[in-house]
Design a protein around this motif. Structure first.
Motif, mmCIF file in Angstrom:
data_model
loop_
_atom_site.group_PDB
_atom_site.id
_atom_site.type_symbol
_atom_site.label_atom_id
_atom_site.label_comp_id
_atom_site.label_asym_id
_atom_site.label_seq_id
_atom_site.Cartn_x
_atom_site.Cartn_y
_atom_site.Cartn_z
ATOM 1 N N PHE A 162 -22.472 -13.769 14.911
ATOM 2 C CA PHE A 162 -21.375 -14.235 15.360
ATOM 3 C C PHE A 162 -20.793 -13.251 16.526
ATOM 4 O O PHE A 162 -21.065 -12.109 16.464
ATOM 5 N N LEU A 163 -20.486 -13.903 17.562
ATOM 6 C CA LEU A 163 -20.456 -13.064 18.948
ATOM 7 C C LEU A 163 -18.781 -12.993 19.133
ATOM 8 O O LEU A 163 -18.035 -14.072 19.105
ATOM 9 N N GLN A 181 -14.467 -13.534 31.027
ATOM 10 C CA GLN A 181 -14.778 -14.266 30.089
ATOM 11 C C GLN A 181 -15.847 -15.344 30.440
ATOM 12 O O GLN A 181 -16.922 -15.594 29.641
ATOM 13 N N GLN A 182 -15.574 -16.163 31.416
ATOM 14 C CA GLN A 182 -16.517 -17.333 31.622
ATOM 15 C C GLN A 182 -17.922 -16.797 31.911
ATOM 16 O O GLN A 182 -18.690 -17.485 31.364
ATOM 17 N N PRO A 183 -18.308 -15.905 32.711
ATOM 18 C CA PRO A 183 -19.661 -15.552 32.934
ATOM 19 C C PRO A 183 -20.219 -15.145 31.927
ATOM 20 O O PRO A 183 -21.432 -15.494 31.514
ATOM 21 N N LEU A 184 -19.497 -14.345 30.778
ATOM 22 C CA LEU A 184 -19.894 -13.774 29.420
ATOM 23 C C LEU A 184 -20.491 -15.104 28.489
ATOM 24 O O LEU A 184 -21.271 -14.821 27.825
ATOM 25 N N PHE A 208 -25.986 -19.361 21.742
ATOM 26 C CA PHE A 208 -24.709 -19.663 21.026
ATOM 27 C C PHE A 208 -24.019 -20.538 21.484
ATOM 28 O O PHE A 208 -23.939 -21.155 22.139
ATOM 29 N N SER A 209 -23.546 -21.278 19.881
ATOM 30 C CA SER A 209 -22.639 -22.446 20.071
ATOM 31 C C SER A 209 -21.196 -21.981 20.277
ATOM 32 O O SER A 209 -20.979 -20.788 19.867
ATOM 33 N N ASP A 210 -20.199 -22.944 20.364
ATOM 34 C CA ASP A 210 -18.722 -22.524 20.482
ATOM 35 C C ASP A 210 -18.381 -22.234 18.861
ATOM 36 O O ASP A 210 -17.653 -21.285 18.760
ATOM 37 N N ASP A 211 -19.173 -22.646 17.893
ATOM 38 C CA ASP A 211 -18.711 -22.114 16.622
ATOM 39 C C ASP A 211 -19.088 -20.750 16.072
ATOM 40 O O ASP A 211 -18.855 -20.253 15.199
ATOM 41 N N GLU A 212 -20.170 -20.239 17.098
ATOM 42 C CA GLU A 212 -20.706 -18.901 16.855
ATOM 43 C C GLU A 212 -19.859 -18.013 17.568
ATOM 44 O O GLU A 212 -20.349 -16.799 17.779
ATOM 45 N N MET A 213 -18.906 -18.106 18.400
ATOM 46 C CA MET A 213 -17.889 -17.342 19.327
ATOM 47 C C MET A 213 -16.518 -17.404 19.177
ATOM 48 O O MET A 213 -15.871 -18.473 18.779
ATOM 49 N N GLU A 214 -15.881 -16.290 19.541
ATOM 50 C CA GLU A 214 -14.583 -16.211 19.466
ATOM 51 C C GLU A 214 -14.232 -15.377 20.503
ATOM 52 O O GLU A 214 -15.010 -14.254 20.619
ATOM 53 N N TYR A 215 -13.246 -15.506 21.502
ATOM 54 C CA TYR A 215 -13.129 -15.092 22.621
ATOM 55 C C TYR A 215 -11.675 -14.734 22.844
ATOM 56 O O TYR A 215 -10.829 -15.937 22.660
ATOM 57 N N ARG A 216 -11.324 -13.564 23.263
ATOM 58 C CA ARG A 216 -9.870 -13.413 23.899
ATOM 59 C C ARG A 216 -9.820 -12.669 25.083
ATOM 60 O O ARG A 216 -10.288 -11.862 25.416
#
Length: 144
Positions: free
Chosen positions: A59-60, A69-72, A81-89
Motif C-alpha cells: 500500500f502506498l 502529488q500528481q507527478p508522483l 498501483f491502483s487508486d485502491d492501493e494508494m492514499e495521498y494527502r
C-alpha cells in the motif's frame, strides 16, 4: 485490499503529518518503509524502480506538497498501483489546472472557484470533475 506492507513517500511539507501514520503503522506491526522525495526525485530512475519492484499487497502513502502529488501519483499508476492501493494527502498552497470548455486551453488557478479564462476571456466556474487524461479540472462557461 489486504495490506501486506506499506511504502510512504514524504517531502518536507508532509513530514510532520506523516508522524501519526508512522506511529499507527508501528503499532500495527505492519512492515513499512519511508522514502523522502522532492522535485528532483521525479527524474531519478531509483524512484520508478522502487515503485515498480513492489510486491502485490503493498500500500502506498504519498504525503507531499500539492505540486508534487500528481507527478508522483502518475509514476505510481505507471508502476501498477491502483487508486485502491494508494492514499495521498497534499500540503501547502495548491494550484489547479483548469481546462476551458470554450477555447480548450489550460488555465492555472489557485483557490478560485470562478475566474476569467486567460486565453478567451470567458467567465468560467471550476467543476469538481477532474480528468486524469488532461490532469485538469473542467471549467464550465457561465452566463452572466
Amino acid at each position: 485490499m489486504q495490506k501486506q506492507r506499506c511504502v510512504l513517500l514524504v517531502d518536507a511539507a508532509g513530514e510532520h503529518a506523516s508522524h501519526e501514520l508512522r506511529k499507527q503503522l508501528s503499532e500495527s506491526n505492519l512492515p513499512f518503509e519511508v522514502h523522502h522525495v522532492g522535485k528532483g526525485s521525479l527524474n531519478q530512475p531509483g524512484l520508478e524502480r522502487l515503485l515498480s519492484n513492489q510486491q502485490i499487497g503493498t500500500f502506498l502513502y504519498v504525503y507531499t506538497a500539492w505540486d508534487l502529488q500528481q507527478p508522483l501519483l502518475r509514476l505510481a499508476e505507471e508502476a501498477g498501483f491502483s487508486d485502491d492501493e494508494m492514499e495521498y494527502r497534499g500540503f501547502g498552497p495548491m494550484s489547479k489546472q483548469v481546462y476551458c470548455s470554450a477555447c480548450q486551453e489550460m488555465n492555472e488557478v489557485q483557490q478560485e472557484l470562478e475566474f476569467f479564462c486567460d486565453f478567451c476571456g470567458i467567465h468560467l466556474t471550476v467543476s469538481d470533475h477532474f480528468s486524469k487524461r488532461l490532469q485538469a479540472y473542467l471549467g464550465y462557461t457561465s452566463i452572466q
